[in-house]
Design a protein around this motif. Structure first.
Motif, PDB file in Angstrom:
ATOM      1  N   ILE A  11      37.527  11.998   0.599  1.00 44.50           N
ATOM      2  CA  ILE A  11      38.251  10.904   1.221  1.00 44.50           C
ATOM      3  C   ILE A  11      37.251   9.757   1.348  1.00 44.50           C
ATOM      4  CG2 ILE A  11      39.512  10.092   3.247  1.00 44.50           C
ATOM      5  CD1 ILE A  11      40.982  12.300   1.787  1.00 44.50           C
ATOM      6  N   CYS A  12      37.571   8.650   0.718  1.00 45.53           N
ATOM      7  CA  CYS A  12      36.655   7.508   0.744  1.00 45.53           C
ATOM      8  C   CYS A  12      36.599   6.913   2.150  1.00 45.53           C
ATOM      9  CB  CYS A  12      37.129   6.453  -0.257  1.00 45.53           C
ATOM     10  SG  CYS A  12      36.122   4.952  -0.242  1.00 45.53           S
ATOM     11  N   PRO A  13      35.394   6.780   2.733  1.00 47.04           N
ATOM     12  CA  PRO A  13      35.293   6.197   4.072  1.00 47.04           C
ATOM     13  C   PRO A  13      35.802   4.753   4.135  1.00 47.04           C
ATOM     14  CG  PRO A  13      33.274   7.346   3.489  1.00 47.04           C
ATOM     15  CD  PRO A  13      34.107   7.273   2.248  1.00 47.04           C
ATOM     16  N   GLU A  14      35.672   4.030   3.046  1.00 48.95           N
ATOM     17  CA  GLU A  14      36.023   2.611   3.068  1.00 48.95           C
ATOM     18  C   GLU A  14      37.533   2.388   2.989  1.00 48.95           C
ATOM     19  OE1 GLU A  14      34.011   0.237   3.725  1.00 48.95           O
ATOM     20  OE2 GLU A  14      35.173  -1.538   3.205  1.00 48.95           O
ATOM     21  N   CYS A  15      38.231   3.116   2.125  1.00 51.34           N
ATOM     22  CA  CYS A  15      39.677   2.889   1.933  1.00 51.34           C
ATOM     23  C   CYS A  15      40.519   4.092   2.343  1.00 51.34           C
ATOM     24  CB  CYS A  15      39.957   2.512   0.475  1.00 51.34           C
ATOM     25  SG  CYS A  15      39.703   3.870  -0.691  1.00 51.34           S
ATOM     26  N   GLN A  16      39.870   5.193   2.654  1.00 53.12           N
ATOM     27  CA  GLN A  16      40.507   6.453   3.049  1.00 53.12           C
ATOM     28  C   GLN A  16      41.446   7.016   1.988  1.00 53.12           C
ATOM     29  OE1 GLN A  16      40.327   7.826   6.953  1.00 53.12           O
ATOM     30  NE2 GLN A  16      40.862   5.836   7.794  1.00 53.12           N
ATOM     31  N   PHE A  28      32.045   8.096  -1.761  1.00 51.81           N
ATOM     32  CA  PHE A  28      32.981   6.978  -1.880  1.00 51.81           C
ATOM     33  C   PHE A  28      33.748   7.069  -3.193  1.00 51.81           C
ATOM     34  CE2 PHE A  28      29.689   5.696   1.005  1.00 51.81           C
ATOM     35  CZ  PHE A  28      30.366   5.017   1.991  1.00 51.81           C
ATOM     36  N   CYS A  29      34.928   6.436  -3.222  1.00 50.11           N
ATOM     37  CA  CYS A  29      35.773   6.488  -4.415  1.00 50.11           C
ATOM     38  C   CYS A  29      35.193   5.655  -5.548  1.00 50.11           C
ATOM     39  CB  CYS A  29      37.194   6.026  -4.079  1.00 50.11           C
ATOM     40  SG  CYS A  29      37.347   4.269  -3.739  1.00 50.11           S
ATOM     41  N   CYS A  30      34.411   4.618  -5.223  1.00 47.71           N
ATOM     42  CA  CYS A  30      33.864   3.726  -6.250  1.00 47.71           C
ATOM     43  C   CYS A  30      32.631   3.016  -5.696  1.00 47.71           C
ATOM     44  CB  CYS A  30      34.920   2.703  -6.693  1.00 47.71           C
ATOM     45  SG  CYS A  30      35.451   1.586  -5.378  1.00 47.71           S
ATOM     46  N   GLN A  32      32.001  -0.113  -5.532  1.00 46.11           N
ATOM     47  CA  GLN A  32      32.322  -1.294  -4.724  1.00 46.11           C
ATOM     48  C   GLN A  32      32.551  -0.901  -3.255  1.00 46.11           C
ATOM     49  OE1 GLN A  32      33.738  -0.536  -7.657  1.00 46.11           O
ATOM     50  NE2 GLN A  32      33.513  -2.332  -8.995  1.00 46.11           N
ATOM     51  N   HIS A  33      33.210   0.211  -3.050  1.00 47.43           N
ATOM     52  CA  HIS A  33      33.468   0.645  -1.669  1.00 47.43           C
ATOM     53  C   HIS A  33      32.206   1.182  -1.016  1.00 47.43           C
ATOM     54  CE1 HIS A  33      38.130   0.861  -2.011  1.00 47.43           C
ATOM     55  NE2 HIS A  33      37.635  -0.352  -2.124  1.00 47.43           N
ATOM     56  N   ARG A  34      31.359   1.835  -1.795  1.00 48.06           N
ATOM     57  CA  ARG A  34      30.057   2.268  -1.254  1.00 48.06           C
ATOM     58  C   ARG A  34      29.243   1.055  -0.822  1.00 48.06           C
ATOM     59  NH1 ARG A  34      27.351   4.662  -5.593  1.00 48.06           N
ATOM     60  NH2 ARG A  34      26.396   2.640  -5.930  1.00 48.06           N
TER      61      ARG A  34
HETATM   62 ZN   LIG Z   1      37.473   3.621  -1.537  1.00 43.05          ZN
END
Ligand SMILES: [Zn+2]
Length: 110
Positions: A11-16, A28-30, A32-34
């Motif tokens: 689960i990406c912390p930034e966008c969930q 992170f999913c990508c 950019q979100h990291r």
């Molecule tokens: Zn994300």
């Protein structure tokens, strides 16, 4: 393929958003979100770190003869409440859950 295990999905912390990690330590999913997450934490850390250390070393202003420790503690509490609300409003992962995930994946800050 086969049954998807819960541990196989991140689960990406930034966008969930749920995602399948390419490496078992991927948080992170990508990228950019990291970067977004880490850049925001860097900005917050510049403000919070000296306050946290002053508050901790003076036991929130009760030790060491400095009155700044108490103020640092109060200011830190205010900032944490503000950041927590900002994260909720932006639908980001709670920081405690993020730290849980980091530890679970084996990250060691020491
Ligand atoms: Zn994300």
């Amino acid at each position: 393929m086969g049954v998807l295990q819960a541990s196989a999905v991140g689960i990406c912390p930034e966008c969930q958003a749920a995602f399948v990690p390419q490496q078992n330590t991927q948080l992170f999913c990508c990228s950019q979100h990291r970067a977004a997450w880490n850049n925001r934490m860097t900005v917050r850390g510049r403000v919070a770190t000296p306050l946290m250390i002053a508050a901790r070393l003076t036991r929130n202003g009760t030790r060491g003869g400095s009155t700044s420790g108490y103020r640092a503690s109060v200011d830190l509490d205010t900032l944490i409440r503000r950041w927590r609300q900002e994260d909720q409003d932006a639908r980001r992962m709670a920081t405690v859950a993020y730290v849980d995930r980091r530890y679970a994946l084996g990250f060691d800050p020491i």
